[in-house]
Design a protein around this motif. Structure first.
Motif, PDB file in Angstrom:
ATOM      1  N   PHE A   8      -2.438   2.426 -13.709  1.00 37.81           N
ATOM      2  CA  PHE A   8      -1.084   2.667 -14.217  1.00 37.81           C
ATOM      3  C   PHE A   8      -0.045   1.970 -13.343  1.00 37.81           C
ATOM      4  CE2 PHE A   8      -2.763   6.210 -16.814  1.00 37.81           C
ATOM      5  CZ  PHE A   8      -2.058   5.987 -17.981  1.00 37.81           C
ATOM      6  N   TYR A   9      -0.246   2.005 -12.037  1.00 36.25           N
ATOM      7  CA  TYR A   9       0.671   1.317 -11.124  1.00 36.25           C
ATOM      8  C   TYR A   9       0.731  -0.176 -11.452  1.00 36.25           C
ATOM      9  CZ  TYR A   9       2.530  -0.939  -6.988  1.00 36.25           C
ATOM     10  OH  TYR A   9       3.277  -1.734  -6.144  1.00 36.25           O
ATOM     11  N   LEU A  10      -0.439  -0.790 -11.567  1.00 36.96           N
ATOM     12  CA  LEU A  10      -0.467  -2.224 -11.885  1.00 36.96           C
ATOM     13  C   LEU A  10       0.290  -2.510 -13.170  1.00 36.96           C
ATOM     14  CD1 LEU A  10      -4.180  -3.165 -11.069  1.00 36.96           C
ATOM     15  CD2 LEU A  10      -2.141  -3.768  -9.747  1.00 36.96           C
ATOM     16  N   HIS A  28      -5.970   1.887  -0.330  1.00 39.79           N
ATOM     17  CA  HIS A  28      -5.834   0.685   0.505  1.00 39.79           C
ATOM     18  C   HIS A  28      -6.934  -0.317   0.155  1.00 39.79           C
ATOM     19  CE1 HIS A  28      -3.469   2.911   3.914  1.00 39.79           C
ATOM     20  NE2 HIS A  28      -2.863   2.960   2.749  1.00 39.79           N
ATOM     21  N   ILE A  29      -8.145   0.189  -0.061  1.00 45.52           N
ATOM     22  CA  ILE A  29      -9.252  -0.678  -0.460  1.00 45.52           C
ATOM     23  C   ILE A  29      -8.926  -1.359  -1.787  1.00 45.52           C
ATOM     24  CG2 ILE A  29     -11.690  -0.739  -1.165  1.00 45.52           C
ATOM     25  CD1 ILE A  29     -12.105   1.674   0.796  1.00 45.52           C
ATOM     26  N   GLN A  50       0.817  -1.221   0.000  1.00 44.77           N
ATOM     27  CA  GLN A  50       0.000   0.000   0.000  1.00 44.77           C
ATOM     28  C   GLN A  50       0.845   1.263   0.000  1.00 44.77           C
ATOM     29  OE1 GLN A  50      -2.487  -0.584   3.442  1.00 44.77           O
ATOM     30  NE2 GLN A  50      -3.789  -2.061   2.389  1.00 44.77           N
ATOM     31  N   GLU A  51       1.948   1.254   0.686  1.00 44.73           N
ATOM     32  CA  GLU A  51       2.816   2.436   0.731  1.00 44.73           C
ATOM     33  C   GLU A  51       3.474   2.681  -0.625  1.00 44.73           C
ATOM     34  OE1 GLU A  51       2.670   4.585   3.234  1.00 44.73           O
ATOM     35  OE2 GLU A  51       1.183   3.173   4.015  1.00 44.73           O
ATOM     36  N   GLU A  52       3.855   1.614  -1.292  1.00 46.24           N
ATOM     37  CA  GLU A  52       4.446   1.744  -2.631  1.00 46.24           C
ATOM     38  C   GLU A  52       3.422   2.290  -3.619  1.00 46.24           C
ATOM     39  OE1 GLU A  52       6.074  -1.228  -6.076  1.00 46.24           O
ATOM     40  OE2 GLU A  52       6.706  -1.683  -4.023  1.00 46.24           O
ATOM     41  N   VAL A  53       2.200   1.807  -3.524  1.00 48.08           N
ATOM     42  CA  VAL A  53       1.129   2.295  -4.399  1.00 48.08           C
ATOM     43  C   VAL A  53       0.884   3.786  -4.150  1.00 48.08           C
ATOM     44  CG1 VAL A  53      -1.337   2.121  -4.949  1.00 48.08           C
ATOM     45  CG2 VAL A  53       0.004   0.045  -4.633  1.00 48.08           C
ATOM     46  N   TRP A  54       0.824   4.177  -2.890  1.00 46.45           N
ATOM     47  CA  TRP A  54       0.597   5.588  -2.563  1.00 46.45           C
ATOM     48  C   TRP A  54       1.754   6.459  -3.049  1.00 46.45           C
ATOM     49  CZ3 TRP A  54      -3.284   8.533  -1.934  1.00 46.45           C
ATOM     50  CH2 TRP A  54      -3.130   9.810  -1.407  1.00 46.45           C
ATOM     51  N   ALA A  55       2.982   6.005  -2.855  1.00 45.80           N
ATOM     52  CA  ALA A  55       4.152   6.762  -3.307  1.00 45.80           C
ATOM     53  C   ALA A  55       4.115   6.938  -4.827  1.00 45.80           C
ATOM     54  CB  ALA A  55       5.439   6.071  -2.875  1.00 45.80           C
ATOM     55  N   PHE A  56       3.748   5.888  -5.548  1.00 46.87           N
ATOM     56  CA  PHE A  56       3.622   5.964  -7.003  1.00 46.87           C
ATOM     57  C   PHE A  56       2.555   6.991  -7.384  1.00 46.87           C
ATOM     58  CE2 PHE A  56       1.415   4.764 -10.882  1.00 46.87           C
ATOM     59  CZ  PHE A  56       2.443   4.586 -11.786  1.00 46.87           C
ATOM     60  N   THR A  57       1.407   6.913  -6.736  1.00 50.72           N
ATOM     61  CA  THR A  57       0.299   7.821  -7.031  1.00 50.72           C
ATOM     62  C   THR A  57       0.704   9.278  -6.817  1.00 50.72           C
ATOM     63  OG1 THR A  57      -1.359   6.165  -6.486  1.00 50.72           O
ATOM     64  CG2 THR A  57      -2.061   8.456  -6.350  1.00 50.72           C
ATOM     65  N   VAL A  58       1.306   9.557  -5.681  1.00 49.37           N
ATOM     66  CA  VAL A  58       1.720  10.926  -5.373  1.00 49.37           C
ATOM     67  C   VAL A  58       2.756  11.403  -6.386  1.00 49.37           C
ATOM     68  CG1 VAL A  58       2.902  12.356  -3.647  1.00 49.37           C
ATOM     69  CG2 VAL A  58       1.107  10.756  -2.929  1.00 49.37           C
ATOM     70  N   ALA A  59       3.719  10.544  -6.717  1.00 48.07           N
ATOM     71  CA  ALA A  59       4.758  10.925  -7.675  1.00 48.07           C
ATOM     72  C   ALA A  59       4.171  11.208  -9.057  1.00 48.07           C
ATOM     73  CB  ALA A  59       5.822   9.831  -7.757  1.00 48.07           C
TER      74      ALA A  59
END
Length: 156
Positions: free
Chosen positions: A41-43, A106-107, A3-12
């Protein structure tokens, strides 16, 4: 899914020049969920796609409709309110909206059933499609292609 990696990607990605502007235009124009699009996009960058975009939509629908959208509407309502106290409240609502969006991610992380994908943009294209939004196929394709460029990815 981290979840933290996904959030970091999103913010970046959201912070890259032009990405937020285009995403918000799509959000306002057709109701696109920016979190969902960036998650797709992350996936793709991980060589994955969701087994079902519809299942992900269903997983976040209540949260988005009952928490994120009302917070966004409140924040936007307060934007032109001249009172300092109202602007202070707007900043608190903005922070709550951001936290709500993080919870939505997270969901998504908990709900996704990923499968391998050779196309890093298949998931984003599956989400941003005329089947889901009141857009022409060409508009969807152009938006995804523009986001690929703005995010600094190489077109497939």
């Amino acid at each position: 899914m981290d979840q933290e990696e996904v959030w970091a990607f999103t913010v970046a990605m959201y912070g890259r020049d032009g990405v937020a502007k285009l995403c918000l235009e799509l959000q306002d124009r057709c109701g696109l969920d920016v979190n969902m699009l960036l998650f797709m996009f992350y996936l793709g960058q991980k060589g994955l796609a969701p087994h079902s975009v519809n299942a992900l939509e269903e997983a976040v629908r209540d949260w988005r409709d009952n928490v994120i959208i009302p917070l966004r509407q409140t924040r936007r309502f307060l934007r032109d309110e001249p009172r300092k106290a109202a602007q202070d409240l707007r900043q608190k609502v903005k922070a709550d909206e951001l936290q709500a969006e993080r919870i939505e991610q997270h969901i998504l992380c908990d709900a996704v059933k990923p499968m391998p994908s050779n196309d890093p943009y298949a998931a984003a294209r599956a989400y941003l499609s005329p089947n889901r939004f009141d857009l022409e196929q060409n508009d969807c394709d152009q938006a995804v292609d523009r986001l690929i460029t703005l995010m600094g990815f190489v077109a497939a």
